[in-house]
Scaffold this motif. Sequence first.
Motif, PDB file in Angstrom:
ATOM      1  N   PHE A 133       0.976  -1.290   0.091  1.00  0.00           N
ATOM      2  CA  PHE A 133      -0.053  -0.022   0.118  1.00  0.00           C
ATOM      3  C   PHE A 133       0.897   1.351   0.015  1.00  0.00           C
ATOM      4  N   ASN A 134       1.915   1.263   0.635  1.00  0.00           N
ATOM      5  CA  ASN A 134       2.993   2.539   0.688  1.00  0.00           C
ATOM      6  C   ASN A 134       3.298   2.444  -0.548  1.00  0.00           C
ATOM      7  N   ARG A 135       3.963   1.541  -1.148  1.00  0.00           N
ATOM      8  CA  ARG A 135       4.462   1.499  -2.698  1.00  0.00           C
ATOM      9  C   ARG A 135       3.232   2.142  -3.602  1.00  0.00           C
ATOM     10  N   ALA A 136       2.111   1.880  -3.594  1.00  0.00           N
ATOM     11  CA  ALA A 136       1.190   2.379  -4.224  1.00  0.00           C
ATOM     12  C   ALA A 136       0.865   3.822  -4.186  1.00  0.00           C
ATOM     13  N   THR A 137       0.863   4.360  -2.903  1.00  0.00           N
ATOM     14  CA  THR A 137       0.701   5.740  -2.781  1.00  0.00           C
ATOM     15  C   THR A 137       2.062   6.666  -3.147  1.00  0.00           C
ATOM     16  N   ALA A 144      -6.880   6.916  -5.169  1.00  0.00           N
ATOM     17  CA  ALA A 144      -7.558   6.837  -3.985  1.00  0.00           C
ATOM     18  C   ALA A 144      -7.694   5.276  -3.379  1.00  0.00           C
ATOM     19  N   PRO A 145      -7.930   4.042  -4.372  1.00  0.00           N
ATOM     20  CA  PRO A 145      -8.047   2.929  -3.692  1.00  0.00           C
ATOM     21  C   PRO A 145      -6.859   2.415  -2.838  1.00  0.00           C
ATOM     22  N   ALA A 146      -5.736   3.058  -2.830  1.00  0.00           N
ATOM     23  CA  ALA A 146      -4.390   2.532  -2.262  1.00  0.00           C
ATOM     24  C   ALA A 146      -4.740   3.406  -0.647  1.00  0.00           C
TER      25      ALA A 146
END
Length: 297
Positions: A133-137, A144-146
């Motif tokens: 999730f951190n990588r996604a943001t 937004a979904p992350a």
Amino acid sequence: MIQSINRGTLNRGKTLIRSTSLIAAASAALLLAGCDTVPGAASQQGVAEIDMNSAADASVNIGSLSEVISRNPNDPNAYNTRGAAYARVGRFSDAIADFTKAVQIDPNLASAYTNRALALRQSGRNDAALADFNRATTANPNYAPAYVGRANLLRAQNNSQQALADLNTAIRLNPESAEAFHARGLVYQKEGQHRYAISDFDSVIDRNPYTAPPYTARGQSLIAVGKFDAAIEDFTASLNVDNRNAEAWAGRGLASEKLGKKNEAMENYQRALSIDSSNATARAGQGRLGGGGLFRS
């Protein structure tokens, strides 16, 4: 028998309760983190949506998607899509492998990091999920979904303040995200801020009135603020979508008990326990009403 909810406006905000025939007819698409999200609500393009009633279709799609990948072996979106199909049938290791291939090809594909994080959560690997999730943001700060996915994990880890921060960001980025409002409502509910929770569940139902979870959740918060009749309406709406929802049966039992309707309360508790014999609300209620010997394991 489940009572019908008529079309009309309830006296708790701008929420419109649609006819139960429409509610019951709606499909239920779930994100990978299904228990944390609102069925059928759209996020943003690319995040894996999982319809748990379409496993057979997913099996067929896997073959077709594999053909697509054979023709386009460097297409990260093809792997991301097949990963979602694998997850839909519970093949999380295969799903994770495909999401991994997707981010190897495109290290900035936020949807693949988010999908892999959700699959990792389903596999019980929460630390790895949080890292994804951190990588996604980081890859896409506007995805937004992350933030919704990370917030659901943070809530499960009792980090409500950071979860709220993530959900406020998600709602700012996508004000129509029913998942974000639902997730934030759950955080407020966990913190005992039920009026804020009710407002967020209102927003969920405004955006997608055809699914059970926000009605169940709002009903629970309505009990907490003493609005028992309104709570029964919400639990009834939830049960018209899914009459195997033990939480909704138990909630309707508790609201009935609070109104002094002991026979109705007992019937609802029994229905809840016939579905889930460990349901704590129903067990406690049945004990108070003198039926504690029923459905004991």
